[in-house]
Design an enzyme around this catalytic site. Structure first.
Site, PDB file in Angstrom:
ATOM      1  CB  ALA A 127      -0.962   0.528   1.290  1.00 18.60           C
ATOM      2  CE  LYS A 178       0.048 -12.378  -0.296  1.00 22.58           C
ATOM      3  NZ  LYS A 178       0.760 -10.910   0.369  1.00 22.58           N
ATOM      4  CB  THR A 235       4.523 -12.413   0.809  1.00 17.97           C
ATOM      5  OG1 THR A 235       3.781 -10.846  -0.348  1.00 17.97           O
ATOM      6  CG2 THR A 235       4.214 -11.800   1.696  1.00 17.97           C
ATOM      7  NE  ARG A 242      -0.583  -6.692   7.485  1.00 19.84           N
ATOM      8  CZ  ARG A 242      -0.830  -6.269   6.377  1.00 19.84           C
ATOM      9  NH1 ARG A 242      -0.390  -5.166   6.219  1.00 19.84           N
ATOM     10  NH2 ARG A 242      -2.194  -6.581   5.726  1.00 19.84           N
TER      11      ARG A 242
END
Length: 319
Positions: A127, A178, A235, A242
């Site tokens: 984001a 994922k 990711t 995160r």
């Protein structure tokens, strides 16, 4: 996404349905979400509200960004205000615990409308980078080609490329798993096992995601595309993730409770990991890396023992 859509057309009215009165006030008075993006000004045509009826009345699209595990209860609370023809664009990635439902099942079933228009949006996209208008590419998936094209036109811009596909299952399963693989990658980082093991683990995880998703009816080309390999690379390898951060901290010896209590956002992979073992059993697919993550999260296995188990697996022909 609200900021992105609003920034494309000044005359477009974008309502954000939020829960926190302080965030609502911050957006409306200062054009800023002080909790998540304190350094970014939101377009003037983004308006926050805590009233679901206000948010949904007259809407042409709904961008659904509620975490998967809370989506069912959220949708139950707003169902009375949702028109049967309102298209939902789901940004949520994961599988619902116990039921193993994807968002393409949760949304129509909770709204009691099997024909609720649905689109999944996925791909490698933090984001923060989208807010900074850095070049990004994503994919929209829908069984309705006309709807997919409409969402493509809604979202595509100079800094955001949007591809389309009809493979909703592939996009959703890759987007969910994922996050679990990213936890595994983080554990490797936290244990300081080196680049060789990182590359081997992520490659194995990609294969496991492909094996399961194709058994569920997905196309293998989807898994090698933006919503598969593209999202997996982002990711697993970037510190902004995160889920990867959770893995790094687990590998470094922290407890899951301590990690989660210190985070202000949801790491979907933690919940989704619980669904992996059930899916592997249901579709008779061996998924040693992803099921090891689930066992670590359930305190059945330590990260160190998981590595030993994986290294001692039978050495077989690559599939």
């Amino acid at each position: 996404m609200a900021s992105h859509v609003a920034g494309r057309k000044e005359q477009m009215e974008v309502n954000m349905l939020v829960r926190d009165p302080h965030i609502c006030q911050s957006i409306n008075q200062n054009h800023c979400n002080r909790k998540y993006f304190p350094d970014h000004r939101l377009p003037d045509n983004v308006v926050a509200t805590m009233d679901a009826k206000t948010a949904f009345t007259g809407a042409d699209f709904c961008l659904h960004a509620v975490p998967v595990q809370f989506s069912g209860s959220f949708l139950e609370g707003v169902a009375d205000y949702v028109e049967p023809g309102l298209p939902f664009i789901s940004l949520s990635k994961g599988l619902e615990l116990n039921t193993l439902r994807m968002m393409s099942q949760i949304i129509p079933q909770t709204l009691k409308n099997s024909r609720q228009p649905y689109v999944a949006l996925s791909g490698p996209s933090f984001a923060l980078e989208l807010m900074n208008k850095l070049p990004t590419a994503m994919v929209v998936a829908s069984k309705d080609k006309k709807l997919a094209k409409a969402v493509q036109q809604l979202l595509a811009s100079r800094n955001l490329r949007i591809s389309t596909t009809s493979d909703v299952t592939g996009v959703e399963i890759a987007g969910a798993l994922k996050n679990v693989l990213a936890i595994a990658a983080g554990i490797v980082e936290g244990l300081d096992l080196g680049n060789n093991s990182m590359a081997a683990l992520v490659a194995q995880g990609c294969s496991e995601i492909r094996w399961l998703s194709t058994k569920m009816g997905a196309k293998s080309t989807t898994i090698s595309g933006l919503s598969g390999t593209g999202d997996i690379m982002l990711t697993c390898f970037v510190s902004l993730s995160r889920n990867r951060t959770v893995g790094v901290r687990l590998g470094s010896g922290e407890t899951l409770d301590d990690i989660l209590s210190s985070m202000n956002q949801v790491a979907e992979g933690v919940s989704t990991a619980g669904a992996v073992i059930a899916l592997a059993q249901k579709y008779n697919v061996k998924m040693p890396v992803l099921t090891a993550v689930a066992r670590i999260i359930d305190n059945e296995l330590t990260p160190q023992k998981a590595v030993l188990e994986l290294m001692n697996l039978p050495q077989v022909e690559e599939v």
